[in-house]
Design a protein around this motif. Sequence first.
Motif, PDB file in Angstrom:
ATOM      1  N   THR A   3      52.497  31.578  42.879  1.00  0.00           N
ATOM      2  CA  THR A   3      51.746  31.939  41.452  1.00  0.00           C
ATOM      3  C   THR A   3      50.288  31.917  41.791  1.00  0.00           C
ATOM      4  N   TYR A   4      49.729  31.171  42.704  1.00  0.00           N
ATOM      5  CA  TYR A   4      48.027  31.526  42.666  1.00  0.00           C
ATOM      6  C   TYR A   4      47.836  32.852  43.274  1.00  0.00           C
ATOM      7  N   GLU A   5      48.445  33.331  44.202  1.00  0.00           N
ATOM      8  CA  GLU A   5      48.248  34.810  44.577  1.00  0.00           C
ATOM      9  C   GLU A   5      48.353  35.858  43.415  1.00  0.00           C
ATOM     10  N   GLY A   6      49.575  35.554  42.670  1.00  0.00           N
ATOM     11  CA  GLY A   6      49.488  36.620  41.660  1.00  0.00           C
ATOM     12  C   GLY A   6      48.451  36.692  40.506  1.00  0.00           C
ATOM     13  N   LEU A   7      47.790  35.196  40.095  1.00  0.00           N
ATOM     14  CA  LEU A   7      46.921  35.087  39.238  1.00  0.00           C
ATOM     15  C   LEU A   7      45.521  35.521  40.064  1.00  0.00           C
ATOM     16  N   ARG A   8      45.444  35.515  41.239  1.00  0.00           N
ATOM     17  CA  ARG A   8      44.192  35.667  41.796  1.00  0.00           C
ATOM     18  C   ARG A   8      44.036  37.401  41.785  1.00  0.00           C
ATOM     19  N   ALA A   9      45.140  38.043  41.965  1.00  0.00           N
ATOM     20  CA  ALA A   9      45.334  39.389  41.736  1.00  0.00           C
ATOM     21  C   ALA A   9      44.811  39.918  40.446  1.00  0.00           C
ATOM     22  N   ILE A  10      45.693  39.413  39.412  1.00  0.00           N
ATOM     23  CA  ILE A  10      45.382  39.497  38.157  1.00  0.00           C
ATOM     24  C   ILE A  10      43.917  39.496  37.614  1.00  0.00           C
ATOM     25  N   TYR A  11      43.301  38.370  38.070  1.00  0.00           N
ATOM     26  CA  TYR A  11      41.767  38.338  37.589  1.00  0.00           C
ATOM     27  C   TYR A  11      40.899  39.380  38.351  1.00  0.00           C
ATOM     28  N   SER A  12      41.507  39.629  39.490  1.00  0.00           N
ATOM     29  CA  SER A  12      40.561  40.507  40.343  1.00  0.00           C
ATOM     30  C   SER A  12      40.563  41.889  39.910  1.00  0.00           C
ATOM     31  N   VAL A  13      41.601  42.317  39.344  1.00  0.00           N
ATOM     32  CA  VAL A  13      41.901  43.645  38.848  1.00  0.00           C
ATOM     33  C   VAL A  13      41.366  43.970  37.583  1.00  0.00           C
ATOM     34  N   LEU A  14      41.466  42.407  36.488  1.00  0.00           N
ATOM     35  CA  LEU A  14      40.931  42.653  35.337  1.00  0.00           C
ATOM     36  C   LEU A  14      39.261  42.791  35.562  1.00  0.00           C
ATOM     37  N   ARG A  15      38.741  42.015  36.346  1.00  0.00           N
ATOM     38  CA  ARG A  15      37.201  42.152  36.519  1.00  0.00           C
ATOM     39  C   ARG A  15      36.882  43.569  36.998  1.00  0.00           C
ATOM     40  N   SER A  16      37.472  44.102  37.884  1.00  0.00           N
ATOM     41  CA  SER A  16      37.099  45.412  38.595  1.00  0.00           C
ATOM     42  C   SER A  16      37.433  46.517  37.692  1.00  0.00           C
ATOM     43  N   GLN A  17      38.794  46.673  37.390  1.00  0.00           N
ATOM     44  CA  GLN A  17      39.218  47.859  36.757  1.00  0.00           C
ATOM     45  C   GLN A  17      38.707  47.737  35.189  1.00  0.00           C
ATOM     46  N   VAL A  18      38.663  46.707  34.520  1.00  0.00           N
ATOM     47  CA  VAL A  18      38.486  46.642  33.096  1.00  0.00           C
ATOM     48  C   VAL A  18      37.015  46.287  32.654  1.00  0.00           C
ATOM     49  N   CYS A  19      36.663  45.253  33.172  1.00  0.00           N
ATOM     50  CA  CYS A  19      35.445  44.766  32.894  1.00  0.00           C
ATOM     51  C   CYS A  19      34.197  45.716  33.357  1.00  0.00           C
ATOM     52  N   GLN A  20      34.336  45.830  34.930  1.00  0.00           N
ATOM     53  CA  GLN A  20      33.137  46.549  35.545  1.00  0.00           C
ATOM     54  C   GLN A  20      33.231  48.032  35.636  1.00  0.00           C
ATOM     55  N   ALA A  21      34.773  48.692  35.902  1.00  0.00           N
ATOM     56  CA  ALA A  21      34.865  50.088  35.856  1.00  0.00           C
ATOM     57  C   ALA A  21      34.521  50.758  34.320  1.00  0.00           C
ATOM     58  N   LYS A  22      35.120  49.794  33.336  1.00  0.00           N
ATOM     59  CA  LYS A  22      34.836  50.462  31.965  1.00  0.00           C
ATOM     60  C   LYS A  22      33.987  49.991  31.174  1.00  0.00           C
ATOM     61  N   ARG A  23      33.244  49.113  31.792  1.00  0.00           N
ATOM     62  CA  ARG A  23      32.112  48.305  31.042  1.00  0.00           C
ATOM     63  C   ARG A  23      32.465  47.773  29.859  1.00  0.00           C
ATOM     64  N   ILE A  24      33.374  46.826  29.862  1.00  0.00           N
ATOM     65  CA  ILE A  24      33.999  46.056  28.363  1.00  0.00           C
ATOM     66  C   ILE A  24      33.862  44.576  28.832  1.00  0.00           C
ATOM     67  N   PRO A  25      33.479  43.917  27.700  1.00  0.00           N
ATOM     68  CA  PRO A  25      33.377  42.466  27.788  1.00  0.00           C
ATOM     69  C   PRO A  25      34.788  42.015  27.442  1.00  0.00           C
ATOM     70  N   VAL A  26      35.077  41.054  28.129  1.00  0.00           N
ATOM     71  CA  VAL A  26      36.538  40.451  28.029  1.00  0.00           C
ATOM     72  C   VAL A  26      36.658  38.984  27.870  1.00  0.00           C
ATOM     73  N   TRP A  27      37.362  38.503  26.985  1.00  0.00           N
ATOM     74  CA  TRP A  27      37.561  36.990  26.804  1.00  0.00           C
ATOM     75  C   TRP A  27      39.028  36.754  27.115  1.00  0.00           C
ATOM     76  N   THR A  28      39.275  35.585  27.820  1.00  0.00           N
ATOM     77  CA  THR A  28      40.678  35.477  27.981  1.00  0.00           C
ATOM     78  C   THR A  28      40.899  33.881  28.000  1.00  0.00           C
ATOM     79  N   THR A  29      42.125  33.353  27.827  1.00  0.00           N
ATOM     80  CA  THR A  29      42.426  31.956  27.777  1.00  0.00           C
ATOM     81  C   THR A  29      43.227  31.598  29.075  1.00  0.00           C
TER      82      THR A  29
END
Length: 441
Positions: free
Chosen positions: A319-345
Amino acid sequence: MPDQDIGYYTAWLLVEDKAFQETHLNADARVFPKGPLRYLVSAALKRQTVLGPDTLRVMLDADKTSLRRAGAEASLVSKVFEDLENGFTVKLEDLPAMREMASAWLRHRSMILSLDTAREALDKGEVEEAEKALSKSSYNPETRPTPLLLTETADSILAGTRKLTPAVPTGLYALDRAWRGGIRRSELGIILGATNTGKSMVVCHLAAEAFWANRYVLYYTSELTDQQVLERIACGILRMGKADIPEGVSFAALVSARADRERLPYPEKAQVEVRPGDLTMDGLNRDLEELKSMHGRYPGLVILDSADDIVPPIKSDKTYEGLRAIYSVLRSQVCQAKRIPVWTTSQTNREAVDKARVSLKHIGDAFAKAQRAHYVLGLAQSQAEREHPDGPLMNVYVLKDTLHGTRGAWFQCHVDFGFGDNGFAGIEVLEHYGLTVSARD
Protein backbone atom coordinates in the motif's frame (compact mmCIF):
# COMPACT_ATOMS: atom_id res chain seq x y z
CA MET A 1 26.87 -3.66 -33.42
CA PRO A 2 25.09 -6.68 -31.83
CA ASP A 3 22.05 -5.90 -29.69
CA GLN A 4 23.75 -7.40 -26.65
CA ASP A 5 26.72 -5.05 -27.00
CA ILE A 6 24.41 -2.03 -27.36
CA GLY A 7 22.67 -3.13 -24.16
CA TYR A 8 26.00 -3.24 -22.33
CA TYR A 9 27.04 0.13 -23.69
CA THR A 10 23.64 1.55 -22.64
CA ALA A 11 24.13 0.14 -19.14
CA TRP A 12 27.63 1.66 -19.05
CA LEU A 13 26.22 5.07 -19.99
CA LEU A 14 23.49 4.86 -17.33
CA VAL A 15 25.97 3.81 -14.65
CA GLU A 16 29.03 5.88 -15.63
CA ASP A 17 27.91 8.87 -17.75
CA LYS A 18 26.19 11.57 -15.67
CA ALA A 19 24.85 13.51 -18.67
CA PHE A 20 23.22 10.44 -20.23
CA GLN A 21 21.85 9.30 -16.87
CA GLU A 22 20.25 12.70 -16.16
CA THR A 23 18.49 12.57 -19.52
CA HIS A 24 17.11 9.07 -18.87
CA LEU A 25 16.18 9.07 -15.17
CA ASN A 26 12.74 7.70 -16.05
CA ALA A 27 14.19 4.68 -17.86
CA ASP A 28 12.95 1.28 -16.68
CA ALA A 29 15.77 -0.99 -15.49
CA ARG A 30 13.63 -4.02 -16.43
CA VAL A 31 14.67 -3.57 -20.06
CA PHE A 32 17.92 -5.27 -18.97
CA PRO A 33 18.05 -9.00 -18.24
CA LYS A 34 17.42 -9.98 -14.64
CA GLY A 35 20.74 -10.17 -12.84
CA PRO A 36 23.76 -7.98 -12.08
CA LEU A 37 23.32 -5.60 -15.02
CA ARG A 38 19.74 -4.79 -14.03
CA TYR A 39 20.83 -4.31 -10.41
CA LEU A 40 23.58 -1.84 -11.38
CA VAL A 41 21.33 0.23 -13.64
CA SER A 42 18.50 0.24 -11.10
CA ALA A 43 20.84 1.35 -8.31
CA ALA A 44 22.30 4.19 -10.40
CA LEU A 45 18.88 5.48 -11.49
CA LYS A 46 17.42 5.18 -8.01
CA ARG A 47 20.25 7.20 -6.47
CA GLN A 48 20.50 9.54 -9.47
CA THR A 49 24.27 9.36 -9.38
CA VAL A 50 27.05 7.57 -11.20
CA LEU A 51 28.37 4.61 -9.27
CA GLY A 52 31.90 4.40 -7.96
CA PRO A 53 33.64 1.39 -6.42
CA ASP A 54 33.25 2.70 -2.86
CA THR A 55 29.54 3.47 -3.31
CA LEU A 56 28.93 0.06 -4.83
CA ARG A 57 30.79 -1.70 -2.02
CA VAL A 58 28.59 -0.05 0.62
CA MET A 59 25.45 -0.89 -1.37
CA LEU A 60 26.36 -4.53 -1.74
CA ASP A 61 27.00 -4.82 2.00
CA ALA A 62 23.69 -3.19 2.98
CA ASP A 63 21.21 -3.82 0.17
CA LYS A 64 20.62 -7.56 0.32
CA THR A 65 16.90 -7.24 -0.49
CA SER A 66 17.47 -5.43 -3.80
CA LEU A 67 20.12 -7.97 -4.75
CA ARG A 68 17.69 -10.80 -4.14
CA ARG A 69 14.93 -9.10 -6.15
CA ALA A 70 17.31 -8.53 -9.04
CA GLY A 71 18.39 -12.17 -8.95
CA ALA A 72 22.04 -11.19 -8.54
CA GLU A 73 24.95 -12.21 -6.35
CA ALA A 74 27.23 -9.55 -4.88
CA SER A 75 30.40 -11.11 -6.28
CA LEU A 76 28.98 -11.25 -9.80
CA VAL A 77 27.72 -7.66 -9.56
CA SER A 78 31.24 -6.54 -8.62
CA LYS A 79 32.69 -8.47 -11.56
CA VAL A 80 30.24 -6.97 -14.08
CA PHE A 81 30.84 -3.49 -12.66
CA GLU A 82 34.58 -3.93 -13.18
CA ASP A 83 33.94 -5.07 -16.75
CA LEU A 84 31.82 -1.98 -17.43
CA GLU A 85 34.31 0.34 -15.79
CA ASN A 86 37.41 -1.06 -17.48
CA GLY A 87 36.20 -2.55 -20.75
CA PHE A 88 33.49 -0.22 -22.08
CA THR A 89 35.18 3.15 -22.29
CA VAL A 90 34.14 5.36 -25.21
CA LYS A 91 36.28 7.93 -27.00
CA LEU A 92 35.09 11.48 -26.45
CA GLU A 93 34.43 12.06 -30.18
CA ASP A 94 32.33 8.86 -30.31
CA LEU A 95 30.22 9.70 -27.26
CA PRO A 96 27.39 11.67 -29.01
CA ALA A 97 26.78 8.84 -31.49
CA MET A 98 26.94 6.29 -28.68
CA ARG A 99 24.37 8.22 -26.63
CA GLU A 100 22.04 8.47 -29.64
CA MET A 101 22.32 4.74 -30.34
CA ALA A 102 21.72 3.90 -26.66
CA SER A 103 18.64 6.16 -26.54
CA ALA A 104 17.18 4.38 -29.56
CA TRP A 105 17.88 1.01 -27.92
CA LEU A 106 16.12 2.12 -24.73
CA ARG A 107 13.05 3.26 -26.68
CA HIS A 108 12.91 -0.03 -28.56
CA ARG A 109 13.32 -2.20 -25.47
CA SER A 110 10.80 -0.10 -23.50
CA MET A 111 8.17 -0.62 -26.21
CA ILE A 112 8.77 -4.38 -26.14
CA LEU A 113 8.49 -4.38 -22.33
CA SER A 114 5.21 -2.44 -22.44
CA LEU A 115 3.75 -4.75 -25.08
CA ASP A 116 4.74 -7.84 -23.08
CA THR A 117 3.17 -6.35 -19.94
CA ALA A 118 -0.02 -5.53 -21.84
CA ARG A 119 -0.21 -9.03 -23.29
CA GLU A 120 0.16 -10.59 -19.84
CA ALA A 121 -2.58 -8.32 -18.47
CA LEU A 122 -4.94 -9.23 -21.33
CA ASP A 123 -4.32 -12.92 -20.71
CA LYS A 124 -5.57 -12.34 -17.16
CA GLY A 125 -8.56 -10.32 -18.36
CA GLU A 126 -7.17 -7.06 -16.90
CA VAL A 127 -8.06 -4.70 -19.75
CA GLU A 128 -7.43 -1.50 -17.81
CA GLU A 129 -3.94 -2.63 -16.81
CA ALA A 130 -3.22 -3.49 -20.43
CA GLU A 131 -4.30 -0.01 -21.53
CA LYS A 132 -2.02 1.56 -18.91
CA ALA A 133 0.90 -0.50 -20.15
CA LEU A 134 0.25 0.48 -23.76
CA SER A 135 -0.04 4.15 -22.82
CA LYS A 136 3.56 3.91 -21.59
CA SER A 137 4.84 2.18 -24.72
CA SER A 138 6.30 5.37 -26.17
CA TYR A 139 9.35 6.00 -24.03
CA ASN A 140 10.74 9.50 -24.17
CA PRO A 141 13.90 10.66 -22.39
CA GLU A 142 13.17 12.97 -19.50
CA THR A 143 13.38 16.65 -20.31
CA ARG A 144 15.56 18.24 -17.68
CA PRO A 145 14.64 21.74 -16.51
CA THR A 146 16.90 24.56 -17.65
CA PRO A 147 19.16 25.66 -14.78
CA LEU A 148 18.70 29.21 -13.52
CA LEU A 149 21.66 31.56 -13.09
CA LEU A 150 21.29 34.10 -10.31
CA THR A 151 22.93 36.95 -12.21
CA GLU A 152 20.53 36.47 -15.13
CA THR A 153 17.31 35.95 -13.15
CA ALA A 154 17.66 37.80 -9.84
CA ASP A 155 15.79 40.93 -10.97
CA SER A 156 12.77 38.98 -12.23
CA ILE A 157 12.77 36.72 -9.16
CA LEU A 158 12.82 39.68 -6.78
CA ALA A 159 10.10 41.43 -8.76
CA GLY A 160 7.98 38.30 -8.49
CA THR A 161 8.61 38.20 -4.72
CA ARG A 162 7.38 41.75 -4.38
CA LYS A 163 4.23 40.91 -6.38
CA LEU A 164 3.06 37.59 -5.01
CA THR A 165 0.19 35.83 -6.76
CA PRO A 166 -2.94 36.15 -4.57
CA ALA A 167 -3.24 33.11 -2.31
CA VAL A 168 -6.31 31.00 -1.63
CA PRO A 169 -7.25 31.60 2.03
CA THR A 170 -7.97 28.85 4.55
CA GLY A 171 -10.30 30.94 6.70
CA LEU A 172 -8.05 30.31 9.72
CA TYR A 173 -7.24 33.98 9.85
CA ALA A 174 -4.07 33.90 11.94
CA LEU A 175 -2.71 31.14 9.71
CA ASP A 176 -3.61 33.04 6.53
CA ARG A 177 -1.65 36.03 7.81
CA ALA A 178 1.36 33.89 8.69
CA TRP A 179 1.13 32.17 5.30
CA ARG A 180 0.83 35.53 3.49
CA GLY A 181 -2.72 34.84 2.43
CA GLY A 182 -3.06 31.05 2.41
CA ILE A 183 -2.06 28.32 -0.03
CA ARG A 184 -0.52 29.40 -3.33
CA ARG A 185 0.08 28.03 -6.80
CA SER A 186 2.15 24.85 -7.01
CA GLU A 187 1.59 24.04 -3.32
CA LEU A 188 0.17 20.82 -1.86
CA GLY A 189 -1.59 20.67 1.50
CA ILE A 190 -2.94 17.70 3.49
CA ILE A 191 -5.74 17.74 6.06
CA LEU A 192 -4.88 14.84 8.35
CA GLY A 193 -7.42 13.45 10.80
CA ALA A 194 -9.15 10.40 12.21
CA THR A 195 -12.55 9.15 11.11
CA ASN A 196 -15.40 11.52 12.07
CA THR A 197 -13.18 14.45 13.03
CA GLY A 198 -14.63 16.43 10.13
CA LYS A 199 -12.00 16.26 7.38
CA SER A 200 -14.63 16.41 4.64
CA MET A 201 -16.35 19.38 6.29
CA VAL A 202 -13.01 21.17 6.64
CA VAL A 203 -12.26 20.86 2.92
CA CYS A 204 -15.84 22.01 2.20
CA HIS A 205 -14.99 25.04 4.34
CA LEU A 206 -11.81 25.52 2.27
CA ALA A 207 -13.91 25.37 -0.91
CA ALA A 208 -16.28 28.00 0.50
CA GLU A 209 -13.35 30.28 1.37
CA ALA A 210 -11.93 29.81 -2.13
CA PHE A 211 -15.34 30.77 -3.57
CA TRP A 212 -15.19 34.09 -1.72
CA ALA A 213 -11.65 34.51 -3.05
CA ASN A 214 -13.24 34.40 -6.54
CA ARG A 215 -11.72 31.03 -7.52
CA TYR A 216 -12.96 28.19 -9.70
CA VAL A 217 -12.84 25.16 -7.38
CA LEU A 218 -12.67 21.60 -8.72
CA TYR A 219 -13.68 19.17 -5.97
CA TYR A 220 -13.43 15.36 -6.17
CA THR A 221 -15.35 13.23 -3.69
CA SER A 222 -14.98 9.47 -3.36
CA GLU A 223 -17.26 8.95 -0.34
CA LEU A 224 -20.03 11.59 -0.27
CA THR A 225 -22.32 12.26 -3.22
CA ASP A 226 -21.84 15.36 -5.33
CA GLN A 227 -25.20 16.66 -4.03
CA GLN A 228 -24.11 16.30 -0.39
CA VAL A 229 -20.84 18.10 -1.04
CA LEU A 230 -22.44 20.98 -2.96
CA GLU A 231 -25.05 21.38 -0.23
CA ARG A 232 -22.37 21.66 2.46
CA ILE A 233 -20.28 24.09 0.44
CA ALA A 234 -23.31 26.24 -0.41
CA CYS A 235 -24.26 26.49 3.28
CA GLY A 236 -20.63 27.30 4.11
CA ILE A 237 -20.55 30.07 1.50
CA LEU A 238 -23.71 31.59 2.98
CA ARG A 239 -22.71 30.72 6.57
CA MET A 240 -26.23 29.45 7.12
CA GLY A 241 -27.64 26.08 8.11
CA LYS A 242 -30.07 24.42 5.70
CA ALA A 243 -33.05 25.14 7.95
CA ASP A 244 -32.17 28.85 8.05
CA ILE A 245 -32.11 29.41 4.29
CA PRO A 246 -35.27 31.30 3.28
CA GLU A 247 -37.50 29.73 0.65
CA GLY A 248 -37.92 31.33 -2.73
CA VAL A 249 -34.63 33.27 -2.64
CA SER A 250 -31.95 32.42 -5.19
CA PHE A 251 -28.47 31.39 -4.21
CA ALA A 252 -27.01 34.36 -6.13
CA ALA A 253 -29.23 36.75 -4.16
CA LEU A 254 -28.16 35.20 -0.86
CA VAL A 255 -24.50 35.48 -1.86
CA SER A 256 -25.06 39.12 -2.78
CA ALA A 257 -26.80 39.74 0.54
CA ARG A 258 -23.86 38.33 2.52
CA ALA A 259 -21.42 40.32 0.40
CA ASP A 260 -23.33 43.53 1.17
CA ARG A 261 -23.79 42.67 4.85
CA GLU A 262 -20.11 41.86 5.47
CA ARG A 263 -18.67 44.28 2.90
CA LEU A 264 -17.14 41.49 0.85
CA PRO A 265 -16.37 41.82 -2.88
CA TYR A 266 -18.94 39.89 -4.90
CA PRO A 267 -17.20 36.78 -6.36
CA GLU A 268 -18.27 37.21 -9.98
CA LYS A 269 -15.99 34.51 -11.43
CA ALA A 270 -16.27 32.01 -8.58
CA GLN A 271 -17.58 28.49 -9.21
CA VAL A 272 -17.49 25.12 -7.48
CA GLU A 273 -17.60 21.95 -9.56
CA VAL A 274 -17.93 18.59 -7.79
CA ARG A 275 -17.09 15.28 -9.45
CA PRO A 276 -17.90 12.01 -7.66
CA GLY A 277 -16.60 8.48 -8.12
CA ASP A 278 -13.26 6.74 -8.53
CA LEU A 279 -10.40 8.76 -9.95
CA THR A 280 -7.12 7.97 -11.70
CA MET A 281 -4.19 10.32 -12.11
CA ASP A 282 -4.64 10.18 -15.89
CA GLY A 283 -8.31 11.08 -15.43
CA LEU A 284 -7.41 14.03 -13.21
CA ASN A 285 -4.95 15.37 -15.77
CA ARG A 286 -7.53 14.96 -18.55
CA ASP A 287 -10.14 16.85 -16.53
CA LEU A 288 -7.72 19.69 -15.87
CA GLU A 289 -6.78 20.00 -19.54
CA GLU A 290 -10.47 20.00 -20.54
CA LEU A 291 -11.23 22.79 -18.07
CA LYS A 292 -8.27 24.78 -19.32
CA SER A 293 -9.48 24.44 -22.92
CA MET A 294 -12.97 25.61 -21.85
CA HIS A 295 -11.98 28.49 -19.57
CA GLY A 296 -8.49 29.40 -20.78
CA ARG A 297 -6.92 28.53 -17.41
CA TYR A 298 -6.67 25.77 -14.86
CA PRO A 299 -8.90 25.77 -11.75
CA GLY A 300 -7.86 28.13 -8.98
CA LEU A 301 -7.98 25.29 -6.44
CA VAL A 302 -8.29 21.50 -6.60
CA ILE A 303 -9.66 19.57 -3.61
CA LEU A 304 -9.33 15.79 -3.39
CA ASP A 305 -11.36 14.00 -0.72
CA SER A 306 -9.24 11.92 -0.63
CA ALA A 307 -6.08 11.54 -2.73
CA ASP A 308 -5.51 8.26 -0.88
CA ASP A 309 -8.39 6.84 -2.93
CA ILE A 310 -6.86 7.66 -6.32
CA VAL A 311 -5.97 4.58 -8.33
CA PRO A 312 -2.16 4.35 -7.96
CA PRO A 313 -0.16 5.11 -11.12
CA ILE A 314 1.92 1.98 -10.47
CA LYS A 315 0.90 -1.57 -9.64
CA SER A 316 2.24 -2.66 -6.27
CA ASP A 317 1.42 -5.25 -3.63
CA LYS A 318 2.42 -2.79 -0.90
CA THR A 319 0.00 0.00 0.00
CA TYR A 320 2.68 2.50 0.96
CA GLU A 321 4.39 2.21 -2.45
CA GLY A 322 1.13 3.04 -4.23
CA LEU A 323 0.46 6.01 -1.93
CA ARG A 324 4.00 7.29 -2.37
CA ALA A 325 3.53 7.17 -6.16
CA ILE A 326 0.17 8.96 -5.94
CA TYR A 327 1.53 11.89 -3.95
CA SER A 328 4.73 12.11 -6.00
CA VAL A 329 2.77 12.39 -9.26
CA LEU A 330 0.20 14.70 -7.68
CA ARG A 331 2.89 17.14 -6.60
CA SER A 332 4.95 16.97 -9.82
CA GLN A 333 2.26 16.68 -12.54
CA VAL A 334 -0.55 18.74 -11.01
CA CYS A 335 0.81 21.18 -8.44
CA GLN A 336 4.17 22.02 -9.97
CA ALA A 337 3.69 21.37 -13.69
CA LYS A 338 0.29 23.13 -13.86
CA ARG A 339 0.87 25.53 -10.95
CA ILE A 340 -2.35 24.56 -9.19
CA PRO A 341 -2.81 24.67 -5.40
CA VAL A 342 -4.21 21.39 -4.06
CA TRP A 343 -5.79 20.40 -0.75
CA THR A 344 -6.46 16.77 0.06
CA THR A 345 -7.54 14.74 3.08
CA SER A 346 -5.79 11.76 4.62
CA GLN A 347 -6.67 9.26 7.33
CA THR A 348 -4.72 8.85 10.58
CA ASN A 349 -4.15 5.56 12.35
CA ARG A 350 -6.00 4.38 15.44
CA GLU A 351 -3.50 5.79 17.94
CA ALA A 352 -4.48 9.34 16.98
CA VAL A 353 -8.12 8.52 17.78
CA ASP A 354 -7.29 7.00 21.17
CA LYS A 355 -5.08 9.93 22.23
CA ALA A 356 -7.22 12.70 20.69
CA ARG A 357 -3.94 14.12 19.43
CA VAL A 358 -2.34 13.96 16.00
CA SER A 359 1.22 14.10 14.68
CA LEU A 360 3.06 13.03 11.53
CA LYS A 361 3.71 9.60 13.03
CA HIS A 362 -0.05 9.03 12.80
CA ILE A 363 -0.16 9.46 9.02
CA GLY A 364 -0.50 5.74 8.42
CA ASP A 365 0.87 3.65 5.59
CA ALA A 366 2.95 6.25 3.79
CA PHE A 367 4.96 8.90 5.58
CA ALA A 368 6.05 9.79 2.04
CA LYS A 369 2.71 11.61 1.73
CA ALA A 370 3.89 14.15 4.28
CA GLN A 371 7.29 14.35 2.63
CA ARG A 372 5.73 15.47 -0.64
CA ALA A 373 3.32 17.99 0.89
CA HIS A 374 4.16 21.62 1.61
CA TYR A 375 1.64 21.78 4.45
CA VAL A 376 0.05 19.23 6.76
CA LEU A 377 -2.74 20.34 9.10
CA GLY A 378 -3.81 17.79 11.72
CA LEU A 379 -7.30 17.61 13.25
CA ALA A 380 -7.89 16.21 16.72
CA GLN A 381 -10.92 16.26 19.02
CA SER A 382 -11.53 14.74 22.45
CA GLN A 383 -14.93 13.50 23.57
CA ALA A 384 -15.25 16.49 25.91
CA GLU A 385 -14.53 18.89 23.05
CA ARG A 386 -17.04 17.08 20.87
CA GLU A 387 -19.72 17.53 23.56
CA HIS A 388 -18.79 21.10 24.61
CA PRO A 389 -21.91 23.04 25.72
CA ASP A 390 -21.12 25.98 23.41
CA GLY A 391 -20.89 23.66 20.45
CA PRO A 392 -18.17 21.28 19.25
CA LEU A 393 -14.56 22.40 19.54
CA MET A 394 -11.70 21.10 17.44
CA ASN A 395 -7.93 21.50 17.56
CA VAL A 396 -6.00 22.18 14.36
CA TYR A 397 -2.24 21.56 14.47
CA VAL A 398 0.33 22.75 11.93
CA LEU A 399 2.30 19.52 11.52
CA LYS A 400 4.33 20.66 8.54
CA ASP A 401 5.04 24.02 6.94
CA THR A 402 8.03 24.08 4.61
CA LEU A 403 7.62 27.74 3.62
CA HIS A 404 6.71 29.93 6.60
CA GLY A 405 8.03 28.27 9.74
CA THR A 406 4.68 27.86 11.52
CA ARG A 407 5.17 24.18 12.36
CA GLY A 408 4.09 23.59 15.97
CA ALA A 409 1.41 26.27 15.96
CA TRP A 410 -2.12 25.16 16.77
CA PHE A 411 -5.62 26.55 16.99
CA GLN A 412 -8.69 25.81 19.02
CA CYS A 413 -11.70 26.31 16.83
CA HIS A 414 -15.45 26.36 17.11
CA VAL A 415 -16.89 24.19 14.34
CA ASP A 416 -20.37 25.08 13.14
CA PHE A 417 -20.59 21.86 11.18
CA GLY A 418 -21.02 19.97 14.45
CA PHE A 419 -24.64 21.06 14.89
CA GLY A 420 -26.40 18.11 13.27
CA ASP A 421 -28.41 18.57 10.09
CA ASN A 422 -28.45 22.36 10.41
CA GLY A 423 -24.70 22.76 10.67
CA PHE A 424 -22.59 24.17 7.87
CA ALA A 425 -18.97 24.07 6.74
CA GLY A 426 -17.67 26.84 8.98
CA ILE A 427 -14.67 27.18 11.30
CA GLU A 428 -14.16 30.02 13.77
CA VAL A 429 -10.78 30.40 15.49
CA LEU A 430 -11.21 30.93 19.24
CA GLU A 431 -7.58 30.79 20.34
CA HIS A 432 -4.25 30.18 18.69
CA TYR A 433 -0.82 29.27 19.96
CA GLY A 434 2.61 29.62 18.39
CA LEU A 435 1.85 32.62 16.15
CA THR A 436 2.48 36.28 16.88
CA VAL A 437 -0.45 37.63 14.83
CA SER A 438 -3.95 38.22 16.13
CA ALA A 439 -6.50 35.48 15.61
CA ARG A 440 -9.10 37.74 14.01
CA ASP A 441 -9.23 40.54 11.46
